[in-house]
Every structure is written in structure tokens, then in C-alpha cells.
Design an enzyme around this catalytic site. Structure first.
Site, PDB file in Angstrom:
ATOM      1  N   TYR A 246       0.811  -1.227   0.000  1.00 19.27           N
ATOM      2  CA  TYR A 246       0.000   0.000   0.000  1.00 19.27           C
ATOM      3  C   TYR A 246       0.840   1.270   0.000  1.00 19.27           C
ATOM      4  O   TYR A 246       0.651   2.151   0.837  1.00 19.27           O
ATOM      5  CB  TYR A 246      -0.953   0.015   1.212  1.00 19.27           C
ATOM      6  CG  TYR A 246      -1.641  -1.299   1.454  1.00 19.27           C
ATOM      7  CD1 TYR A 246      -2.640  -1.748   0.585  1.00 19.27           C
ATOM      8  CD2 TYR A 246      -1.294  -2.109   2.531  1.00 19.27           C
ATOM      9  CE1 TYR A 246      -3.259  -2.974   0.792  1.00 19.27           C
ATOM     10  CE2 TYR A 246      -1.911  -3.340   2.733  1.00 19.27           C
ATOM     11  CZ  TYR A 246      -2.885  -3.756   1.866  1.00 19.27           C
ATOM     12  OH  TYR A 246      -3.491  -4.963   2.063  1.00 19.27           O
ATOM     13  N   TYR A 371     -12.350  -7.286   6.506  1.00 20.83           N
ATOM     14  CA  TYR A 371     -11.198  -7.387   5.609  1.00 20.83           C
ATOM     15  C   TYR A 371     -10.960  -8.861   5.297  1.00 20.83           C
ATOM     16  O   TYR A 371     -10.884  -9.687   6.204  1.00 20.83           O
ATOM     17  CB  TYR A 371      -9.928  -6.783   6.237  1.00 20.83           C
ATOM     18  CG  TYR A 371      -8.731  -6.991   5.340  1.00 20.83           C
ATOM     19  CD1 TYR A 371      -8.538  -6.179   4.223  1.00 20.83           C
ATOM     20  CD2 TYR A 371      -7.833  -8.045   5.556  1.00 20.83           C
ATOM     21  CE1 TYR A 371      -7.474  -6.400   3.357  1.00 20.83           C
ATOM     22  CE2 TYR A 371      -6.761  -8.264   4.688  1.00 20.83           C
ATOM     23  CZ  TYR A 371      -6.595  -7.443   3.602  1.00 20.83           C
ATOM     24  OH  TYR A 371      -5.550  -7.666   2.732  1.00 20.83           O
ATOM     25  N   ASP A 472     -13.780 -16.335   8.308  1.00 17.26           N
ATOM     26  CA  ASP A 472     -12.401 -16.053   7.913  1.00 17.26           C
ATOM     27  C   ASP A 472     -11.579 -15.924   9.194  1.00 17.26           C
ATOM     28  O   ASP A 472     -11.611 -14.906   9.872  1.00 17.26           O
ATOM     29  CB  ASP A 472     -12.372 -14.755   7.087  1.00 17.26           C
ATOM     30  CG  ASP A 472     -10.961 -14.356   6.681  1.00 17.26           C
ATOM     31  OD1 ASP A 472     -10.001 -14.933   7.216  1.00 17.26           O
ATOM     32  OD2 ASP A 472     -10.838 -13.444   5.841  1.00 17.26           O
ATOM     33  N   LYS A 501      -1.950 -17.055   7.887  1.00 22.50           N
ATOM     34  CA  LYS A 501      -1.086 -16.290   8.797  1.00 22.50           C
ATOM     35  C   LYS A 501      -0.332 -17.154   9.826  1.00 22.50           C
ATOM     36  O   LYS A 501       0.738 -17.631   9.514  1.00 22.50           O
ATOM     37  CB  LYS A 501      -1.899 -15.179   9.446  1.00 22.50           C
ATOM     38  CG  LYS A 501      -2.239 -14.110   8.401  1.00 22.50           C
ATOM     39  CD  LYS A 501      -2.715 -12.801   8.963  1.00 22.50           C
ATOM     40  CE  LYS A 501      -2.662 -11.744   7.885  1.00 22.50           C
ATOM     41  NZ  LYS A 501      -3.906 -11.039   7.630  1.00 22.50           N
TER      42      LYS A 501
HETATM   43  C1  LIG Z   1      -4.478 -11.070   6.255  1.00 17.41           C
HETATM   44  C2  LIG Z   1      -5.842 -11.471   6.059  1.00 17.41           C
HETATM   45  C3  LIG Z   1      -6.281 -12.005   4.832  1.00 17.41           C
HETATM   46  C4  LIG Z   1      -5.383 -12.096   3.629  1.00 17.41           C
HETATM   47  O1  LIG Z   1      -4.313 -12.969   3.806  1.00 17.41           O
HETATM   48  P1  LIG Z   1      -3.024 -12.834   2.855  1.00 17.41           P
HETATM   49  O2  LIG Z   1      -2.167 -13.981   3.267  1.00 17.41           O
HETATM   50  O3  LIG Z   1      -2.433 -11.502   3.128  1.00 17.41           O
HETATM   51  O4  LIG Z   1      -3.497 -12.956   1.451  1.00 17.41           O
HETATM   52  C5  LIG Z   1      -7.588 -12.413   4.735  1.00 17.41           C
HETATM   53  N1  LIG Z   1      -8.431 -12.312   5.781  1.00 17.41           N
HETATM   54  C6  LIG Z   1      -8.045 -11.824   6.974  1.00 17.41           C
HETATM   55  C7  LIG Z   1      -9.014 -11.769   8.100  1.00 17.41           C
HETATM   56  C8  LIG Z   1      -6.746 -11.365   7.148  1.00 17.41           C
HETATM   57  O5  LIG Z   1      -6.376 -10.845   8.317  1.00 17.41           O
END
Ligand SMILES: *Cc1c(COP(=O)(O)O)cnc(C)c1O
Length: 654
Positions: A246, A371, A472, A501
Site C-alpha cells: 500500500y 477485511y 475467515d 497467517k
Molecule cells: C491477512 C488477512 C487475509 C489475507 O491474507 P493474505 O495472506 O495476506 O493474502 C484475509 N483475511 C483476513 C481476516 C486477514 O487478516
């Protein structure tokens, strides 16, 4: 400007003698050369001054070479032991700075280690860590004798594994008439790529004759030195050519070059930083974890990748078993390479499932403030204002948005907070294929914690209207919120879940999408196949590391560690609440957030934090902490203090 680390396969192999000989060789060739000894044990007091034995030897070569060790310790033992006796803490970052300062005003700096490579400096760092972090090539000294090959090969392998170059191997106490010495030399000549210098037994060798042996090495180095352009343009290159997240190519934000990281510490060229970010939710066990390194190395020596089409492997299978063990609600696993991709996969699963049910449902419902990643499908369900919708309006899939979950995590639940989303379900029941949401914690969309009962309500609504529920958990998974997965706060489970992550403990990029038998079989009935297949799907290295990371987590006291972090964050960050610029302070598990009433100036705040020795990267109105679970209390308080001072002293305005 050039330095060499002089290290050895063991103590008592004549390292100091060799350092002196090489120093002499460089001086003979008219170099401005010096030798330093950052850590010396066995120092004596002469005329009220600590005298370091090895430095005395250097002084005999050059009387001006009388630099005091940074850590001059009295007791002749391993540095960590002697330091403990004197209540001194040997800090790696201090050693790195000491070397750098010395190297600034010399052509050649010889840095003599203490003993062998794995000689401990403190509880967590060895000399080899300093060598690796300093990025200085190593000269390895060994005693040519029976059994030395083993020590030499082990040392070479260890150095190479840490990316240290070895331009020179010195076989000390070499005897031209000894069969073993000669066979060792033959063997090493065939095996070792750098230069080998043999130095005879010191009884027969004066420094002058030993120094002569290094003339070829010195010549090579002087050639290299001449060819070398004396500028450190790394950061210039970075600024001109590398895009960071970004950022503008014209006005990029400042970056810091990391040279090493271990535990909760990140080392940059200008010092050490305590990590408050876990490198964006990932690094739960801290950096450079020995067990994760070992898991990766072991797999590298088998195979680091094979395609997953038609082939499979033990690592994917064992990780799969482990994931289903900790998430028994699910049945089918799809491995992918990043969080965003795992979200794409989840959305595709939901859409394919609904298609196969002969339903026309092809839109996704989500809440504001979310997000889910930066790829197109994921972007379409990110918050339309925080996110990037305005840039891609014509291209993004049109999804359905409900208000942000209003009811805070720690407040009494207000059932009316589900009213609006119920209505939206009602009105769009023929369109909504699935609902996607970050359970409990909305992360990058605003660091907001909402009530578990809201999720229970969503589960009911999805069931009622035949929509799939997608959680997510990419940010929240693996203990961050105080439960292994955030959905476990609510006592319900989704139909599809994404993880990433911290899945690899922050070791490398990897993610997975898990779903139930019902959904997987629903997609596959009537000959259906699931249409996704990344090149690096189920990468064995990533699977091996993930498996180890989950094992480490499960056997650690992660629940207690997270609870301890939560308690300290609550107690310390509460001190920020009194400032009028602060809108809210909230803590959940190992996440602490101070929300301000105005946007912060990221650049100036980040630089303030760096000067205080902490790594914290705020965004929007939020200054937040999510440290590795292994962080110590002192380190954590250093982070919270930095946040409080930044607010108190208005450092966020820039
Ligand atoms: C970081 C994140 C993503 C995206 O993951 P990347 O490995 O950066 O593509 C998707 N959803 C949530 C909740 C996140 O924190």
C-alpha cells in the site's frame, strides 16, 4: 570497510595466533588493518586496568592495536557463564554495533570470536548468531589432527546453513610429514570450495612465516576491495525499485533493513526492535524458532516441493490429520498459498455448492468493516469504504453489505443488533449464497471486537435461509483471541473456514480452506469437481512447518501465555484511556488496541517507535499490539509504554 570473522572448530586450536598472522599479512600489504575481540573471558587486572589476553597478542603485531573488548570478563570460561558471574548481559545488538563502529575506520577488520561456533553468549544466542547477523564472511581455523574432519565439516555446514560465506579455511598445526595431516588436507581440498592455508606447528612458526602463508589470500582480498564500490545502496535500491504494501512509488514510506530476528526481537542495521506486530498476526512462536527451522531443513533434504495433482505426501496427510483433530467439525481440506487465495477458494466453494443445489444464489453477504484480502473476490467482500472498492468499482462483483456488528465483545448482548441483517436476509433470500465474516475480531478493517452471540444469530439466519456460513479465521486462528479459534467463543461452527497467517507460525506463506462433508459432497455430487488448483498447493515445506508449529502451540502453555499477555495489555494500555485524544482502549487475548479520535501519521509514529526500540505499525486511527506469544513481561511493557508515551507526547500527529 571489509571484515572477517575469525572462528574455530574448537577452543585451543590457535585462533589468536592465526588472527595475528593474518593481521600481520594485511599490514605487510599496507592495508589499514585491525583486529578486535568483542568478547573476551579470562581478563586480568593490571595497574587497575582490565587486560584482555588476546588483545595483548594483537598489540605485539601492532602496538596501536589495543582496542578494549566490548565485554571483558574475568572468569576464564564460556562467555555466558562468565557474564552471569559478573551480572553482565551480553547483548548481540551491542556486539554488532561495536563491530560496525570499528569497521568504519579500517580497510580490514578481523573480528575474533570466542571458542567455537555454538559458544553461548546468553540464554538464547550463540556466537554463530552474531556471525550470521553481521553478514561478515568467516575464516574457519582448525587444528589438523585425527578427528578434525568431523569438526570442520560440522562447522562448515552450520555456517552455510546460516548463509555465512567461508572464503578461507586454516589448518593449523599442520605437519608435512604426517600421513593423517596430509590425508585430511587432500580430503578437504576435494570438498571445500574456498582457499585452504596450512600453518605448521607454532613451535616452528614465527608470526612472520605464518603471515607469509596468507599472501595469496591477501592478494585476492585486495583485488576484491578495489573492485568493490564503496557504497551501501541497499535502501536506495529498495526505495527506487521495490514496492512495499500500500505505498506510492513516488513517495514511499521509510523502510528499515532487517538483518536478523530471533524470539520477540528484530535486528535492523541500526539496532534491535521488540516486535509488537508478530509480522501481521503470524509470528506466534517468535522469529527464528529452532524447531520450525529444523522441520523445514529436514523436509528440504527430502523434497521441498512436488505437484499435488496426482501426487500426495506424508506432510500434507499428517497436517490434515492434525487440522481435523483441532477442528473436528470439518471434513475436507483445501491447501493454498495465501490467505487471500483461501478466501477465493471459500467463496468458490460456496458458489459451486449452491449451483449444484440448482439454486440461483450467487451473491455473498458480509458486514461493513471487514477485511478478507486483496484479490478480486476477497476485495469484493472487504469494507467498501476502507477497502479499495472505489478503485475497481466496475470490475468487482456486487455483494450485499449489512451494518458492522455493533454489540461489543464485553458488553451485554443486545438481540436487536441482529435486526438489520435479519431483514437483509429476508429481502435477499434468493440471492444470498453465503455469508462471510471474521469471527469475533474484525482485523485490518478496524480492530473491532464484537459479541459471540452475534455469531450464534448468524448461524441461525444462515440455516433458516439456506445460506452457507464462512468464517475467515486467517487473523484470529491459533490462539490469538484466547481460544484456539475465535469461533469457539460462540460455541457454533461455520460451514467453511479459512486459516492462514499463524498456520506456519509465521515461517512462510500458507493457507487452507476447510469445509464440512455436507458442503464438499454437495459440490461433488452429479460428477461435480471443485475448480481450483494452485501450483504450490500443499507445499511440503509449508505443511511440515505448519505441523510442527501446531505441535509447538499445543504442547506450550499458550492459553496461559495469551491470558498473561491479555492481563498485562489490559493493565498497561488502560493508562492511555485518560488522554482526551483516545476514543477507546480494548483488549482481547493477545490483541491490544488504542483507538484515537483522529488518523495517526504512520511515518512519524513509526519512526518514534523505532527510536524507542520497538516495532509497532499503526493504521488509520488505531495503534495496536499483537505480540508473539513468547514475549516476556519486560518486553511487553516496553511496547505498551511506547504506545502510552506516543499518545501523551502527541507523537502520532507528525
Ligand atoms: C491477512 C488477512 C487475509 C489475507 O491474507 P493474505 O495472506 O495476506 O493474502 C484475509 N483475511 C483476513 C481476516 C486477514 O487478516
Amino acid at each position: 570497510m571489509n571484515s572477517f570473522f575469525i572462528t574455530a572448530t574448537n577452543t585451543d586450536v590457535g585462533k589468536t595466533f592465526i588472527t595475528c598472522a593474518i593481521l600481520q599479512a594485511f599490514l605487510d600489504a599496507k592495508f589499514n588493518a585491525k583486529a578486535i575481540k568483542p568478547v573476551q573471558t579470562g581478563c586480568e587486572i593490571c595497574d587497575g586496568k582490565l587486560k584482555a589476553p588476546d588483545v595483548k597478542e594483537y598489540e605485539r603485531i601492532n602496538p596501536k592495536n589495543d582496542y578494549e573488548p566490548l565485554f571483558a570478563l574475568k572468569f576464564p570460561a564460556s562467555p555466558h557463564f562468565s557474564a552471569n558471574l559478573e551480572n553482565v548481559e551480553i547483548k548481540m545488538s551491542a556486539i554488532l554495533r561495536y563491530i560496525e563502529n570499528h569497521a568504519k575506520n579500517a580497510d580490514i577488520t578481523l573480528v575474533e570470536g570466542a571458542g567455537g561456533l555454538f559458544v553461548p553468549l546468553n540464554e538464547s544466542e550463540n556466537f554463530i548468531d552474531v556471525i550470521s547477523a553481521s553478514q561478515i564472511p568467516a575464516i574457519l581455523v582448525a587444528k589438523n589432527e585425527l578427528g578434525c574432519l568431523n569438526h570442520i565439516l560440522l562447522s562448515i555446514e552450520a555456517l552455510q546453513n546460516r548463509g555465512v560465506k567461508i572464503p578461507l579455511l586454516v589448518l593449523n598445526f599442520h605437519d608435512e610429514n604426517d600421513e593423517i595431516c596430509l590425508s585430511n588436507l587432500d580430503f578437504l581440498r576435494a570438498k571445500f570450495k574456498g582457499e585452504i592455508v596450512c600453518v605448521p606447528n607454532q613451535k616452528d612458526a614465527s608470526i612472520k612465516t605464518a603471515a607469509a602463508k596468507f599472501s595469496t589470500f591477501v592478494k585476492t582480498q585486495s583485488k576484491l576491495l578495489k573492485e568493490q564500490i564503496f557504497k551501501n545502496d541497499n535502501l536506495e535500491f529498495d526505495k527506487k525499485h521495490l514496492w512495499h504494501p500500500y505505498t506510492s512509488a513516488l513517495h514511499p514510506l521509510k523502510t528499515h533493513e532487517v538483518i536478523y530476528a530471533k524470539g520477540a526481537k528484530i535486528y535492523t542495521k541500526s539496532g534491535e526492535l521488540i516486535d509488537g506486530m508478530s509480522s501481521w498476526w503470524c509470528e506466534i512462536h517468535g522469529y527464528n524458532n529452532d524447531e520450525l527451522n529444523a522441520a523445514a531443513t529436514a523436509q528440504i533434504h527430502k523434497f521441498s516441493h512436488v505437484m499435488f495433482g496426482g501426487l500426495t505426501h506424508e506432510m500434507a496427510i499428517n497436517l490434515g490429520k492434525k487440522l481435523l483433530e483441532i477442528m473436528p467439525e470439518f471434513n475436507q481440506i483445501f491447501y493454498s498459498d495465501s490467505g487471500s487465495v483461501s478466501v477465493e477458494v471459500a467463496l468458490k466453494m460456496a458458489l459451486q455448492y449452491q449451483q449444484n443445489k440448482n439454486k440461483e444464489k450467487n451473491q455473498i453477504l458480509t458486514v461493513l468493516g471487514g477485511y478478507h484480502g486483496d484479490t478480486f473476490g476477497a476485495m469484493s467482500v472487504c469494507d467498501p469504504q476502507n477497502g479499495m472498492h472505489f478503485l475497481f468499482n466496475g470490475v468487482l462483483a456486487k455483494q450485499i453489505f449489512a451494518p458492522k456488528p455493533k454489540c461489543a465483545f464485553n458488553k451485554d448482548f443486545d438481540p436487536h443488533s441482529l435486526d438489520e441483517i435479519s431483514q437483509i436476509f429476508q429481502q435477499n433470500q434468493n440471492k444470498i449464497a453465503a455469508l462471510i465474516i471474521e469471527p469475533i475480531v474484525q482485523g485490518a478493517g478496524g480492530m473491532w471486537f464484537y459479541h459471540p452471540k452475534y455469531l450464534r444469530g448468524l448461524r441461525k439466519l444462515c440455516d433458516k435461509f439456506g445460506a452457507l456460513l464462512i468464517f475467515d479465521e486467517i487473523a484470529t486462528g491459533f490462539g490469538r483471541t484466547g481460544e484456539m479459534f475465535a469461533y469457539q467463543h460462540a460455541g457454533i461452527s461455520p460451514d467453511i473456514i479459512t486459516i492462514g497467517k499463524a498456520l506456519t507460525g509465521g515461517f512462510m506463506s500458507f493457507a487452507a480452506t476447510l469445509t464440512t462433508k455436507e458442503v464438499a459432497h454437495g459440490i461433488s455430487q452429479n460428477g461435480g469437481v471443485f475448480m481450483h488448483g494452485p501450483t504450490f498447493m500443499a507445499n511440503p515445506l509449508a505443511c511440515a512447518v505448519s505441523l510442527k508449529s501446531i505441535e509447538i502451540l499445543m504442547r506450550s502453555n499458550w492459553r496461559e501465555n495469551v491470558a498473561k499477555i491479555e492481563q498485562i495489555l489490559k493493565q498497561e494500555l488502560a493508562k492511555c484511556a485518560k488522554f482526551s485524544v483516545v476514543r477507546d482502549v480494548r483488549v482481547l487475548g493477545a490483541i491490544g488496541v488504542v483507538e484515537l479520535k483522529e488518523d495517526v501519521n504512520v511515518q512519524s509514529l513509526q519512526e518514534f517507535f523505532v527510536l524507542r526500540g520497538v516495532w509497532i505499525r499503526p493504521f488509520g486511527k488505531n495503534i495496536y499490539l499483537m505480540p508473539p506469544f513468547i514475549i516476556s513481561k519486560d518486553e511487553l511493557v516496553k511496547l505498551t509504554d511506547a504506545v502510552c508515551v506516543a499518545i501523551k507526547e502527541d507523537k502520532f500527529r507528525g
